[in-house]
Design an enzyme around this catalytic site. Structure first.
Site, PDB file in Angstrom:
ATOM      1  N   CYS A 118       0.797  -0.948  -0.212  1.00  0.00           N
ATOM      2  CA  CYS A 118       0.088  -0.043  -0.008  1.00  0.00           C
ATOM      3  C   CYS A 118       0.822   1.033   0.272  1.00  0.00           C
ATOM      4  O   CYS A 118       0.939   2.038   1.015  1.00  0.00           O
ATOM      5  CB  CYS A 118      -1.472  -0.345   1.368  1.00  0.00           C
ATOM      6  N   CYS A 148      -5.449   2.459  -4.259  1.00  0.00           N
ATOM      7  CA  CYS A 148      -5.347   2.581  -3.150  1.00  0.00           C
ATOM      8  C   CYS A 148      -5.549   3.576  -2.621  1.00  0.00           C
ATOM      9  O   CYS A 148      -6.023   4.627  -3.812  1.00  0.00           O
ATOM     10  CB  CYS A 148      -3.625   3.071  -3.543  1.00  0.00           C
TER      11      CYS A 148
HETATM   12  C1  LIG Z   1      -1.307   0.199   7.206  1.00  0.00           C
HETATM   13  C2  LIG Z   1      -1.352  -0.458   5.721  1.00  0.00           C
HETATM   14  C3  LIG Z   1      -2.441   0.182   5.338  1.00  0.00           C
HETATM   15  C4  LIG Z   1      -2.803  -0.370   4.158  1.00  0.00           C
HETATM   16  N1  LIG Z   1      -4.194  -0.055   3.145  1.00  0.00           N
HETATM   17  C5  LIG Z   1      -4.707  -0.313   2.273  1.00  0.00           C
HETATM   18  C6  LIG Z   1      -5.532  -0.023   1.418  1.00  0.00           C
HETATM   19  O1  LIG Z   1      -6.427   1.055   1.429  1.00  0.00           O
HETATM   20  N2  LIG Z   1      -6.295  -0.929   0.663  1.00  0.00           N
HETATM   21  C7  LIG Z   1      -5.519  -1.902  -0.274  1.00  0.00           C
HETATM   22  O2  LIG Z   1      -5.912  -2.607  -0.938  1.00  0.00           O
HETATM   23  N3  LIG Z   1      -4.600  -2.507   0.482  1.00  0.00           N
HETATM   24  C8  LIG Z   1      -4.107  -1.869   1.425  1.00  0.00           C
HETATM   25  N4  LIG Z   1      -3.261  -2.466   2.005  1.00  0.00           N
HETATM   26  C9  LIG Z   1      -2.527  -3.595   2.240  1.00  0.00           C
HETATM   27  C10 LIG Z   1      -3.260  -4.834   2.321  1.00  0.00           C
HETATM   28  O3  LIG Z   1      -3.585  -5.624   3.076  1.00  0.00           O
HETATM   29  C11 LIG Z   1      -1.578  -5.550   1.795  1.00  0.00           C
HETATM   30  O4  LIG Z   1      -1.629  -5.419   0.217  1.00  0.00           O
HETATM   31  C12 LIG Z   1      -2.893  -7.295   1.617  1.00  0.00           C
HETATM   32  O5  LIG Z   1      -3.378  -7.692   3.025  1.00  0.00           O
HETATM   33  C13 LIG Z   1      -1.803  -8.350   1.035  1.00  0.00           C
HETATM   34  O6  LIG Z   1      -2.993  -9.546   1.441  1.00  0.00           O
HETATM   35  P1  LIG Z   1      -1.462 -11.033   1.212  1.00  0.00           P
HETATM   36  O7  LIG Z   1      -2.191 -12.693   2.420  1.00  0.00           O
HETATM   37  O8  LIG Z   1      -0.508 -11.270  -0.132  1.00  0.00           O
HETATM   38  O9  LIG Z   1      -1.294 -10.531   2.681  1.00  0.00           O
HETATM   39  P2  LIG Z   1      -1.183 -10.489   4.175  1.00  0.00           P
HETATM   40  O10 LIG Z   1      -2.809 -10.134   4.445  1.00  0.00           O
HETATM   41  O11 LIG Z   1      -0.372 -10.161   4.654  1.00  0.00           O
HETATM   42  O12 LIG Z   1      -1.508 -11.829   5.084  1.00  0.00           O
HETATM   43  C14 LIG Z   1      -0.676 -12.672   4.855  1.00  0.00           C
HETATM   44  C15 LIG Z   1      -0.443 -14.579   5.749  1.00  0.00           C
HETATM   45  O13 LIG Z   1       0.578 -14.672   5.548  1.00  0.00           O
HETATM   46  C16 LIG Z   1       1.453 -14.973   6.718  1.00  0.00           C
HETATM   47  N5  LIG Z   1       2.775 -15.649   6.827  1.00  0.00           N
HETATM   48  C17 LIG Z   1       3.653 -14.655   7.276  1.00  0.00           C
HETATM   49  N6  LIG Z   1       4.569 -15.770   6.681  1.00  0.00           N
HETATM   50  C18 LIG Z   1       4.276 -17.799   6.784  1.00  0.00           C
HETATM   51  C19 LIG Z   1       5.184 -18.232   6.643  1.00  0.00           C
HETATM   52  N7  LIG Z   1       6.577 -18.659   7.246  1.00  0.00           N
HETATM   53  N8  LIG Z   1       4.090 -20.007   6.721  1.00  0.00           N
HETATM   54  C20 LIG Z   1       3.058 -19.576   6.269  1.00  0.00           C
HETATM   55  N9  LIG Z   1       1.707 -18.248   6.705  1.00  0.00           N
HETATM   56  C21 LIG Z   1       3.268 -17.124   7.155  1.00  0.00           C
HETATM   57  C22 LIG Z   1       1.389 -14.966   7.658  1.00  0.00           C
HETATM   58  O14 LIG Z   1       0.672 -14.452   9.318  1.00  0.00           O
HETATM   59  C23 LIG Z   1      -0.492 -13.656   6.850  1.00  0.00           C
HETATM   60  O15 LIG Z   1      -1.751 -14.091   7.803  1.00  0.00           O
HETATM   61  C24 LIG Z   1      -2.504  -2.366   4.180  1.00  0.00           C
HETATM   62  C25 LIG Z   1      -1.762  -2.311   4.836  1.00  0.00           C
HETATM   63  C26 LIG Z   1      -1.211  -2.309   6.114  1.00  0.00           C
HETATM   64  C27 LIG Z   1      -0.074  -2.031   6.531  1.00  0.00           C
END
Ligand SMILES: Cc1cc2nc3c(=O)[nH]c(=O)nc-3n(C[C@H](O)[C@H](O)[C@H](O)COP(=O)(O)OP(=O)(O)OC[C@H]3O[C@@H](n4cnc5c(N)ncnc54)[C@H](O)[C@@H]3O)c2cc1C
Length: 413
Positions: A166, A346
């Site tokens: 983000c 975003c």
């Molecule tokens: C402050 C902030 C503001 C944001 N604002 C926005 C917004 O306004 N709009 C938007 O679209 N996005 C936003 N985002 C970004 C969005 O939250 C992420 O891009 C999204 O959550 C990505 O999804 P993901 O499943 O790839 O990762 P995540 O949702 O982070 O999930 C990853 C998962 O993998 C697990 N994991 C980690 N390591 C391991 C391992 N070794 N083995 C097994 N599991 C593991 C973690 O525990 C976690 O549950 C924001 C993020 C933040 C921090």
């Protein structure tokens, strides 16, 4: 196909029960309930991270951003509460931190991004005290609001490293802080500065002029190409490194009363050190199909993938159906026909009550979902950000319902 040396095997193994992991699992099981799907996730909690910005701004409860992981895992999926420590794609197996080896037929890599708090000297020791806060983790986000609420004037500093998830989030909290400071009548006693390690305020050039206008309106000074390298919490001094065109590095110190840090971010170590990694350590996938470029039974999306777009949950929403359709086609021995066009979005919070939504696809082509001016801050988009999108996330996206309005390229001048 599954390795004989595995302790247990599942047809589809999903690494990570975050936004991408749960969405993909739910969508797979909606389409094919008989699939044997396992999700490997070490955390007992699941977070809606986009609302962290509003929690840090004091206008959203942290409790509303989380659910117990068991409550979001779809019916029919197996939850394995462990972390993956190593990947063995040539054996179709992953190593877990509880000692087990897990085999798979199809692997979905979605463990997110690594927050590298240790990259900045002194940060880990002072985060959560001395006015040093961050919206980037559930453990630190409430302290952001405590700092803002207690702020009585002085220097408020906001940092942004490249790359990050983000890319608008570091700016959003700077604008909320500026609005808060103004409402408290502290404008004349305060200086707000936004330091970015990158060379532009936003990755898509079309959004730079409107965002520069927002920063000017709020009196936020934007300082580019300055990377945070050290924090001295006791002295309340942040150190930035800048590099000139000749590659010479110099350091500058900046006093602060409030320091909002966006941590440096990178691919998780167990991916970067594995055969699945490409440039930068991300899982190396085809940018249209989300299939791994060397291991056809491996897919990746979300923050851990190499997909060359801005890392957001909005991107995950559009990537997940593509991954699911292609993974099922792969199981069936059919051609992969679903294509991801790089869509990401975003919602740029520009003050309490207004948002501009930056939506774009590969090559920075602006593609709004609704027929509204994409560069205008509106109250409607604030409502969308604060109320509509969280409800949509929990009730639709995480349950595998793929309701969608097609985004379209529109003229931007
Ligand atoms: C402050 C902030 C503001 C944001 N604002 C926005 C917004 O306004 N709009 C938007 O679209 N996005 C936003 N985002 C970004 C969005 O939250 C992420 O891009 C999204 O959550 C990505 O999804 P993901 O499943 O790839 O990762 P995540 O949702 O982070 O999930 C990853 C998962 O993998 C697990 N994991 C980690 N390591 C391991 C391992 N070794 N083995 C097994 N599991 C593991 C973690 O525990 C976690 O549950 C924001 C993020 C933040 C921090």
């Amino acid at each position: 196909m599954q390795t004989e040396s595995a302790d247990r095997c599942h047809q589809v193994v999903i690494i990570g029960g975050g936004s991408a992991g749960i969405t993909v699992a739910a969508s797979l099981l909606r389409r094919r309930p008989e699939l044997d799907v396992a999700i490997v996730e070490p955390s007992s909690q699941h977070y809606y991270q986009p609302a962290f910005t509003l929690v840090g701004g004091g206008t959203y409860a942290l409790d509303n951003t989380r659910r117990a992981i068991r409550d979001v895992v779809p019916k029919g999926a197996t939850l394995i509460q462990a972390a993956v420590t190593a990947l063995a794609p040539d054996d179709n197996a992953v190593q877990l931190d509880d000692g087990q080896r897990l085999g798979y037929s199809q692997l979905v890599m979605v463990p997110g991004i690594k927050l590298d708090w240790g990259r900045v000297d002194g940060l880990a020791a002072t985060l959560g005290k001395n006015g040093v806060c961050s919206n980037y983790s559930p453990g630190t986000v409430r302290y952001t609001w405590q700092c803002l609420d207690a702020f009585s004037g002085g220097n408020a500093i906001f940092t942004q490293p490249p790359p990050l998830k983000c890319a608008g989030a570091p700016q959003k909290i700077a604008y909320l802080a500026a609005d808060h400071v103004k409402r408290k009548g502290l404008g004349d006693k305060s200086t707000l500065k936004f330091y970015s390690g990158g060379g532009a305020l936003f990755s898509v050039p079309a959004f730079v002029p409107p965002l520069e206008r927002v920063a000017r309106r709020h009196g936020v000074e934007v300082i580019l190409s300055h990377d945070l390298v050290a924090v001295d919490g006791e002295r309340k001094v942040a150190t930035f490194e800048m590099q000139n065109a000749e590659g010479e590095k110099t350091r500058v110190e900046q006093d602060f009363d409030l320091l909002h840090v966006t941590p440096h971010q990178c691919a998780p170590d167990f991916i970067a050190q594995s055969p699945l990694a490409g440039a930068g350590g991300w899982v190396e996938v085809d940018k249209a199909t989300t299939q791994h470029v060397r291991y056809p039974n491996v897919f990746s999306l979300g923050d851990a993938s190499s997909l060359p777009t801005s890392k957001t949950l909005a991107a995950v929403r559009k990537q997940a159906p593509v991954t699911v359709k292609n993974l099922l086609a792969n199981i069936d021995g059919k051609a992969l026909t679903a294509q991801y066009d790089g869509y990401t979005s975003c919602p740029l919070v520009t003050d309490y009550g207004r948002v501009m939504i930056a939506e774009f696809i590969y090559d920075g082509v602006v593609t709004p979902t609704l027929p509204l001016d994409p560069f205008k801050e509106t109250r409607f988009y604030w409502w969308v950000k604060k109320h509509f999108l969280p409800a949509f996330y929990w009730k639709q996206m995480l349950t595998g319902r793929e309701w969608d309005i097609a985004h379209k390229p529109r003229k931007t001048s």
